[in-house]
Design an enzyme around this catalytic site. Structure first.
Site, short mmCIF file in Angstrom:
data_model
loop_
_atom_site.label_atom_id
_atom_site.label_comp_id
_atom_site.label_asym_id
_atom_site.label_seq_id
_atom_site.Cartn_x
_atom_site.Cartn_y
_atom_site.Cartn_z
N SER A 91 33.63 43.65 -16.77
CA SER A 91 33.23 42.43 -16.05
C SER A 91 32.60 41.50 -17.06
O SER A 91 32.10 41.94 -18.10
CB SER A 91 32.20 42.80 -14.98
OG SER A 91 31.55 41.64 -14.50
N TYR A 119 24.54 47.11 -11.39
CA TYR A 119 25.93 46.75 -11.69
C TYR A 119 26.06 46.27 -13.13
O TYR A 119 26.95 46.71 -13.88
CB TYR A 119 26.38 45.65 -10.72
CG TYR A 119 27.83 45.26 -10.86
CD1 TYR A 119 28.83 45.96 -10.21
CD2 TYR A 119 28.20 44.16 -11.65
CE1 TYR A 119 30.16 45.59 -10.34
CE2 TYR A 119 29.53 43.79 -11.78
CZ TYR A 119 30.50 44.50 -11.12
OH TYR A 119 31.82 44.14 -11.25
#
Ligand code: NAI
Ligand code: BGC
Length: 278
Positions: free
Chosen positions: A163, A176
């Site tokens: 990401s 995350y």
């Protein structure tokens, strides 16, 4: 957005007849990767959670309806025994594995002071430990099978779904962001260690792509307007944007690439708030 036709994918990527495992393939980016690899001629293992059985089976059916070959398989990527069973069954049915797309991931955001240990562990277990377990099983199979010079100059390829948050800190999503920072160094360290065995490991770092994981960020016109401020290219990403980069890294077109992260983010990682400022 337009998706290449199966015929052009087959010709372009040279993946015909290879076996690919895609985790979390019942929705979003995993689904797009599974469909693209199937269209490129791979036999695709469509990994999904038990709770997503209908969706996982539908993805496998879609690949087969388009003339490809697929097997849905239930496994929780954070469960060692289930991951090992998935690779064992893949090898029993299809002979080996050539490509792993380490895609499954979750978000469990909260204010830092309110984040529970359960939420921390859930995200690290799926996003980081899950990628470790699947990659370890794939590497064991690549090494067991050995070289196939007629198939590929590499023993196998792993593509990790990272990401932009492997580098962009993310308030209220510290579990995350920590998991994706971990994915980056997991990927780079594996790539360094395994290059001599001719195993390539790379990552794709998506920006904001329209999938269920970030539904609230694009579902209303107001939310989408806010989101677009973070994207110089002026549009939200769509799952095929990511699948195309994954196909490239899964194929021999990228044979000299290992340990690299390809950012596919419409410029999100370019500090867009600095436009006209600073
Ligand atoms: P999604 O929620 O549609 O897909 C995640 C998939 O993983 C789901 O199908 C889910 O059932 C599966 N999954 C969750 N836990 C699992 C487990 N324990 N075992 C097996 N499968 C499991 O969301 P999306 O966007 O497709 O996410 C895919 C990956 O892309 C994730 O790793 C996410 O972090 C990453 N990503 C997504 C971005 C986006 O904007 N959509 C941006 C950057 C990265
Ligand atoms: C997250 C999405 C988010 C995107 C950009 C991804 O890693 O899963 O929810 O929209 O990053 O911030």
């Amino acid at each position: 957005m337009s998706t290449p036709t199966p015929a052009s994918l087959r010709a372009a990527f040279g993946l015909e007849g290879q076996v690919a495992v895609v985790t979390g393939a019942s929705s979003g980016l995993g689904r797009a990767c599974a469909l693209a690899l199937g269209a490129a001629g791979c036999t695709v293992v469509v990994n999904h959670l038990e709770a997503m059985a209908a969706d996982g089976e539908a993805v496998a059916a879609e690949i087969e309806a388009a003339g490809g070959k697929a097997m849905p398989f239930v496994a929780d990527v954070s469960d060692e025994a289930e991951v090992e069973a998935m690779f064992k069954e893949t090898v029993r049915r299809f002979g080996t594995v050539h490509v792993l797309v380490n895609n499954a991931g979750i978000q469990r955001g909260a204010k830092f002071q309110d984040m529970t240990l359960a939420a921390w562990r859930a995200v690290l277990d799926v996003n980081l430990t899950g990628q470790f377990l699947c990659a370890r099983s794939a590497v064991r199979e690549f090494l067991r099978r050995g070289p196939e010079p007629d198939v590929s100059p590499s023993l196998g390829r792993i593509v990790c779904m990272s990401s932009v948050h492997q580098t962009i800190p993310w308030a209220f999503e510290v579990n995350y962001a920590a998991s994706k920072g971990g994915v980056m160094l997991l990927m780079q360290s594996m790539a360094q260690e395994l290059a001599t065995a001719r195993i390539r490991v790379n990552a794709v770092a998506p920006g904001a792509i329209r999938t269920p994981i970030n539904h609230d960020a694009w579902a209303t016109p107001e939310a989408l307007t806010e989101l677009l401020k973070l994207m110089p290219y002026g549009r939200i990403g769509e799952p095929p944007d990511i699948a195309h980069a994954v196909l490239f890294l899964a194929s021999d077109l990228s044979d000299y690439m290992t340990g690299t992260t390809v950012f596919v983010d419409g410029g999100m990682s370019l500090y867009p708030s600095f436009r006209g400022a600073g």
